[in-house]
Every structure is written in C-alpha cells, then in structure tokens.
Design an enzyme around this catalytic site. Structure first.
Site, PDB file in Angstrom:
ATOM      1  N   ASN A  12       0.863  -1.189   0.000  1.00 27.51           N
ATOM      2  CA  ASN A  12       0.000   0.000   0.000  1.00 27.51           C
ATOM      3  C   ASN A  12       0.897   1.237   0.000  1.00 27.51           C
ATOM      4  OD1 ASN A  12      -1.804   2.045   0.520  1.00 27.51           O
ATOM      5  ND2 ASN A  12      -2.299   1.377   2.608  1.00 27.51           N
ATOM      6  N   TRP A  13       0.996   1.867  -1.160  1.00 28.84           N
ATOM      7  CA  TRP A  13       1.907   3.015  -1.282  1.00 28.84           C
ATOM      8  C   TRP A  13       1.376   4.268  -0.599  1.00 28.84           C
ATOM      9  CZ3 TRP A  13       3.635   3.128  -7.163  1.00 28.84           C
ATOM     10  CH2 TRP A  13       4.350   1.949  -7.446  1.00 28.84           C
ATOM     11  N   HIS A 104      -9.561   1.143   4.782  1.00 27.59           N
ATOM     12  CA  HIS A 104      -8.276   1.312   5.479  1.00 27.59           C
ATOM     13  C   HIS A 104      -8.483   2.271   6.647  1.00 27.59           C
ATOM     14  CE1 HIS A 104      -4.203   2.594   6.365  1.00 27.59           C
ATOM     15  NE2 HIS A 104      -3.807   1.457   5.801  1.00 27.59           N
ATOM     16  N   GLY A 179       2.351   2.134  10.881  1.00 25.92           N
ATOM     17  CA  GLY A 179       3.318   3.225  10.783  1.00 25.92           C
ATOM     18  C   GLY A 179       4.035   3.555  12.081  1.00 25.92           C
ATOM     19  N   GLY A 240       2.794  -1.129   4.351  1.00 26.94           N
ATOM     20  CA  GLY A 240       2.794   0.298   4.031  1.00 26.94           C
ATOM     21  C   GLY A 240       4.205   0.796   3.802  1.00 26.94           C
ATOM     22  N   GLY A 241       4.811   1.373   4.850  1.00 26.31           N
ATOM     23  CA  GLY A 241       6.138   1.993   4.741  1.00 26.31           C
ATOM     24  C   GLY A 241       7.172   1.119   4.043  1.00 26.31           C
TER      25      GLY A 241
HETATM   26  P1  PGA Z   1       2.796   0.223   7.717  1.00 23.82           P
HETATM   27  O1  PGA Z   1       1.321   0.485   7.094  1.00 23.82           O
HETATM   28  O2  PGA Z   1       3.313  -1.043   7.111  1.00 23.82           O
HETATM   29  O3  PGA Z   1       3.576   1.430   7.342  1.00 23.82           O
HETATM   30  O4  PGA Z   1       2.608   0.082   9.207  1.00 23.82           O
HETATM   31  C1  PGA Z   1       0.433  -0.571   6.863  1.00 23.82           C
HETATM   32  C2  PGA Z   1      -0.822  -0.055   6.243  1.00 23.82           C
HETATM   33  O5  PGA Z   1      -1.257   1.072   6.569  1.00 23.82           O
HETATM   34  O6  PGA Z   1      -1.442  -0.727   5.391  1.00 23.82           O
END
Ligand code: PGA
Length: 260
Positions: A12-13, A104, A179, A240-241
């Site tokens: 997920n960018w 999300h 995050g 995400g990150g």
């Molecule tokens: P993260 O985000 O891997 O940066 O914790 C995951 C997401 O929001 O799908």
C-alpha cells in the site's frame, strides 16, 4: 499460512510516488523479483499506487508482461454520476485492476468512513468484479476497552452484512501498529486472524472461510514477516512503509526463503 491459500503480499503506497516515480519503482521491483527467481504462483504480489499512477502501471505491467497484480487504494460506492472527486469501480476495472483496498484505517479516520460506507464500497467493488481487500482493526483504546478481536470482528460482520459468499481478502491491521514500527506479535495477530476466520465461517460457512485469505498489516518488515507467515491463519501481509523500499519489499515477498 495454509498450503491451499496462495499467500498475498500487498504493497500500500498510500500518497507516495507520482506516475514517473511509480514507473521507475515498479520496473525495478519486477526486475529485483525476477533476478531472485521469485515464483508468483507460490506467492502473489500486488501493489496499490495512487489513482493517478494506475494508467502508467497498467502500460508497464502489460507491456513488459510482469506478473505483478495491482489495485486502487479506495473506490466509490457509486458507479457513475455527480460525485466530484470519486473514482468508480468500473474505471479501476477498465485499467486492469484486480483488487481494491476498502476501509483502510486512514480512510475511516480522516474521511469519516463508517461501517455502512465500507459495506457499500464492498458491494460496489464486487459489482465491478474487483476483489475487495477489506481492512479492519482496533485502535489502542478499543484494545483496552474491548480486548483484541471484538472491534475487528464487528467491522468485518458489518462490511459483509447482507452480502453473499464472494472472492474477498481480509486485512487485519491494528491501528496502533500502523506506521509505528510496533507490529503486533505473531501470536496477537494470529489470535485476531483466527477470530476473523471464525466470524467468516459463521457468515458464509466453513468452505469459504477456509479458502479466504486473511492478511496482517501494521509495521510489517523483512525481519518479522517470516514469523507472522508461520501462523496458520495469516495468509499474507498488507505492507505500508516497507513497500516503498525495493529491497525491503522484495525481501518480504520472498519470505518463503526465510521460513524454515
Ligand atoms: P505500515 O502500514 O506497514 O507502514 O505500518 C500498513 C498499512 O497502513 O497498510
């Protein structure tokens, strides 16, 4: 991870990479996975770029015959009409998208998406033959008040209410882990993913519950993916990150190399 459910690693960018950056990144990611002999039949890889990148991503992936799947980060609950700023599922389908993220926590938090809206978006995605990745997860205060699985299970039930058995993916993402660098432990994630599978079995029966993939998301990295994937009810990750770093994301996709 169960043998008969093909693991899915989804990147997920969020609001990162314009279409030029997206082209360069996706090409390098596909080459990195090819050089590492990544077997997409064993582990599916999907990316979720911003809407404005999708046409470029489609051209690249179709032109170079990459095996990457892709999808939108959101979809309108409506099909067409006077809904300024919205994107129809039919437009995503026309761009070759297979999936769409729905509900999300950032959509729920910053765009006031309720369980009813999430449910309407799940229906919209299914109308357009897109596989919804339904995101559920509790906040830190939900966790203290209701325990680990009550809120995610309630969100899943609401998202599926009145919807008959379909091909879907569920993503369990504890809000406190997104995050923050503080992922759920594999035992914590397994407990909630197991509860989600039980809730799905109650809604649709055992067979669809057994074949549906349930992902974990929230601070997934190359160093914690293998332990998460060893859990019987975790079938992949929503990243995400770490999905913005080619070698880190490729290493997550290749978790089988570090699962013993
Ligand atoms: P993260 O985000 O891997 O940066 O914790 C995951 C997401 O929001 O799908």
């Amino acid at each position: 991870m169960a043998v008969d459910r093909r693991p899915l690693i989804a990147g997920n960018w969020k609001m990162n990479f314009d279409h030029l950056q997206a082209i360069a990144f996706t090409q390098k990611l596909a080459w990195t996975l090819r050089d590492a002999n990544h077997d997409y039949a064993t582990t599916e890889v999907a990316i979720f770029p911003p809407f404005t990148d999708l046409r470029s991503i489609q051209n690249l992936i179709e032109g170079d015959k990459f095996d990457l799947a892709y999808g939108g980060q959101d979809v309108s609950s409506h099909d067409a009409g006077a809904y300024t700023g919205e994107v129809s599922g039919s437009f995503l389908k026309a761009l070759g998208a297979s999936y769409v993220l729905i509900g999300h926590s950032e959509r729920r938090q910053y765009h006031a998406e309720t369980d009813e809206i999430v449910r309407a978006k799940v229906e919209a995605s299914l109308r357009h033959d897109l596989i919804p990745i339904i995101c559920v997860g509790e906040t830190e205060s939900d966790l203290e008040q209701f325990g680990p699985s009550a809120v995610p299970v309630a969100q899943l039930r609401a998202a599926l209410s009145g919807i008959a058995e379909k091909d879907i993916v569920i993503a369990y993402e504890p809000v406190w882990a997104i995050g923050t660098g503080k992922a759920a432990t594999d035992e914590q994630a397994e407990q909630v993913c197991g509860a989600l599978r039980t809730a799905l079995a109650e809604a649709w029966g055992m067979a669809p519950a057994e074949s549906t993939r349930i992902l974990y998301g929230g601070s997934v990295k190359a160093t914690n993916i293998a332990a998460l994937m060893r859990q019987p009810n975790i079938d992949g990750a929503l990243v995400g990150g770490a999905s913005l770093d080619i070698s880190e994301f490729a290493s997550i996709c290749r978790f089988l190399k570090h699962v013993v």
